[in-house]
Write an enzyme that holds these catalytic residues in place. Structure first.
Site: not given
Lengths: 360, 360
Positions: A145-146
């Site tokens: 995630e990111g």
């Protein structure tokens, strides 16, 4: 005295002698209980020597730094919360832009002992994440995630990660003190994070004290639970110092595991039909803290997890008393949690690329 | 010697004498520089005495505990990150279900000195949040996101918060050790959080050392910046030990402040037209760490914030050199950051209501 315990004794004395970090120095005093070790399929945890305390300190900062995510809001510690057993205690993690993680976040505690990382073992060790970050995003959404990914789903690139770190003067200074290279790159970042991760060991569980010969360290119920755990066949997979983390096993040997989660386990890596629904056996260290359980977080409680495992893996139906005995044993596996000061993160500079908490 | 500094000296000696917490004991040694204090509109920070260390420890756990949010993912520390100046370094905070906070999260550091809380001062102190949580959700979304609110927007009730705490055996034990009441209620929770919050003071900024008489504590540039800060009129609002936090002032005195943020400031509380766009003057303590600036996070850098403030509040256009001098001064206001061990959170029990990270 068994040879095994003798070696463990030597190892621990060695740690006491050579360690140079406060973290370790504090812990060793109580690690070494006695030489009267027991020959069991479960082994006590040993605390590794810290080679480079400055690198560990840098890695600790990075572990807590949300600027290494696209949102500027999620750090390693968000999903591998060191206040909560190195996990997030959610079924599946919360990712960038509220993305729902595909699989339950495994604890980061003692993860350096695992023979492979992730539920499907797609990488061998933490350093391999460096390359994985570039292309994989399927089952490891919770991590990716990111963070260090170039994947299409989360376009937060390595280049941007490095640009952020390079824009922070105190990081530049600290990386240089640790790596002496005059520049920051992704490999250094992962090396420092790995060094910190390797310190996240949880010794001195009461069960380890019992393994080391201290009869009074666990209760009769816990001992009964362990004996049943062993005689029922749990130790076939949950063995060694981590009580797991050393093999892939099919979830649902006797009876299929029912889940709405679409993870296929080891099959996703090997594409072999025989590997479908094989997952890395999770560690049971600190399992009291790492609820909910299974790759889909489908079991909210230890009692439920024991019931399901007995039924679908061993074809056993434990009585209520048996179940609670095993649960009691499992709770004796909680060790000393990581103990350190909350790190201070160096401030961004005027040129630091801004976080993007909202939007894809 | 001025009377002021003499009193400060006595106060600090008092703290050294009576404090009973490690946190304070460590800090005092360097707080007391000398009796040669200066009579300035900016005052040094004093470290308050900790009355009940056990309560502070409990409050610290609560501050870090994401189970006090609906998501089970957001803690006080998520938006008031004590690794990052007690702020989240985002324009506006990330809330439950990715809700976008309405206003920039102010730092929690030294917030006990503020004469009121929130940008619009809708409550006087932290304890009042207890009642606010029941009905307010407008400008304080960033705090309320799934925390102690019964509001329609985030139906995470006080009753559920208390139910969660009561379901965790080690919390039950710890609350009882602190409050001796045999039960947990919201007021106790807020009392403990308040006690912890009151320890989040950041003494020993280099500028404080200068205020206390140490001429060498700041550079010539920083001193020039302070003199300009004072002569330009900044200290009309940014004064006292917190350099702010003690008055409401209109943003945009000389020239209107342009923002897409819909916050109306003090008007939202008083409904008086004269209060429109009046906000509590933010503290400048640790301002180097609490970017971005203003109620809408509209200024990404200190340099930008100084430029805008000079222009719209004072009708001044600082030269590049003047701007950088003031920025240098502002960076001398960074004090000792809170220093403590990452707390260990007691595990949930089988009866703990589960978190709801996804969905409204």
């Amino acid at each position: 005295m068994k040879m095994y315990s003798f070696v463990a004794g030597i190892l621990l004395v060695g740690v006491v002698t050579f360690s140079n970090g406060n973290l370790l120095a504090e812990k060793e005093s109580s690690v070494f209980v006695s030489g009267q070790g027991r020959d069991e399929p479960v082994k006590p945890l040993a605390v590794p020597k810290v080679a480079d305390q400055a690198m560990v300190e840098l890695g600790k900062k990075l572990f807590f730094d949300p600027r290494l995510s696209k949102s500027g809001f999620i750090s390693c510690n968000s999903c591998h919360n060191l206040s909560m057993g190195g996990s997030d205690n959610l079924k599946t993690s919360v990712g960038h832009n509220l993305r729902k993680g595909a699989i339950n976040a495994p604890t980061v505690l003692n993860s350096n002992i695992n023979f492979a990382q992730f539920w499907d073992g797609r990488v061998k060790n933490f350093k391999e994440l460096l390359s994985v970050g570039d292309y994989a995003y399927g089952g490891m959404v919770a991590f990716i995630e990111g963070k260090v990914s170039n994947s299409r789903r989360v376009p937060f690139t390595h280049a941007l990660t490095v640009a952020i770190l390079r824009s922070i003067p105190l990081y530049v200074e600290e990386f240089n003190q640790v790596f002496h290279s005059g520049r920051i790159d992704m490999e250094q970042m992962i090396t420092a994070l790995t060094a910190f991760e390797e310190t996240l060991v949880t010794p001195n569980a009461r069960f380890d004290k019992w393994l080391n010969g201290d009869d009074a360290a666990i209760t009769k119920q816990e001992l009964a639970g362990y004996k049943l755990f062993k005689s029922s066949g749990c130790t076939a997979c949950h063995n060694g110092p981590s009580l797991g983390g050393n093999s892939f096993q099919k979830t649902g040997v006797v009876e299929p595991y029912k889940s709405t989660n679409s993870a296929t386990g080891r099959f996703a890596v090997t594409k072999k039909e025989a590997d479908r629904f094989k997952f890395k056996v999770p560690t049971l260290r600190n399992v009291e803290l790492t609820y909910p359980y299974f790759h889909d977080g489908g079991a909210a409680t230890l009692s439920k997890a024991v019931e399901v495992m007995g039924r679908i893996q061993l074809g056993k139906k434990f009585t209520e008393k048996e179940n609670s005995n095993i649960v009691a044993f499992l709770k004796s596996l909680t060790g000393d949690q990581p103990k350190f000061e909350l790190p201070y993160l160096p401030p961004s500079s005027d040129t630091t690329p801004p976080p993007q908490p909202f939007g894809k």
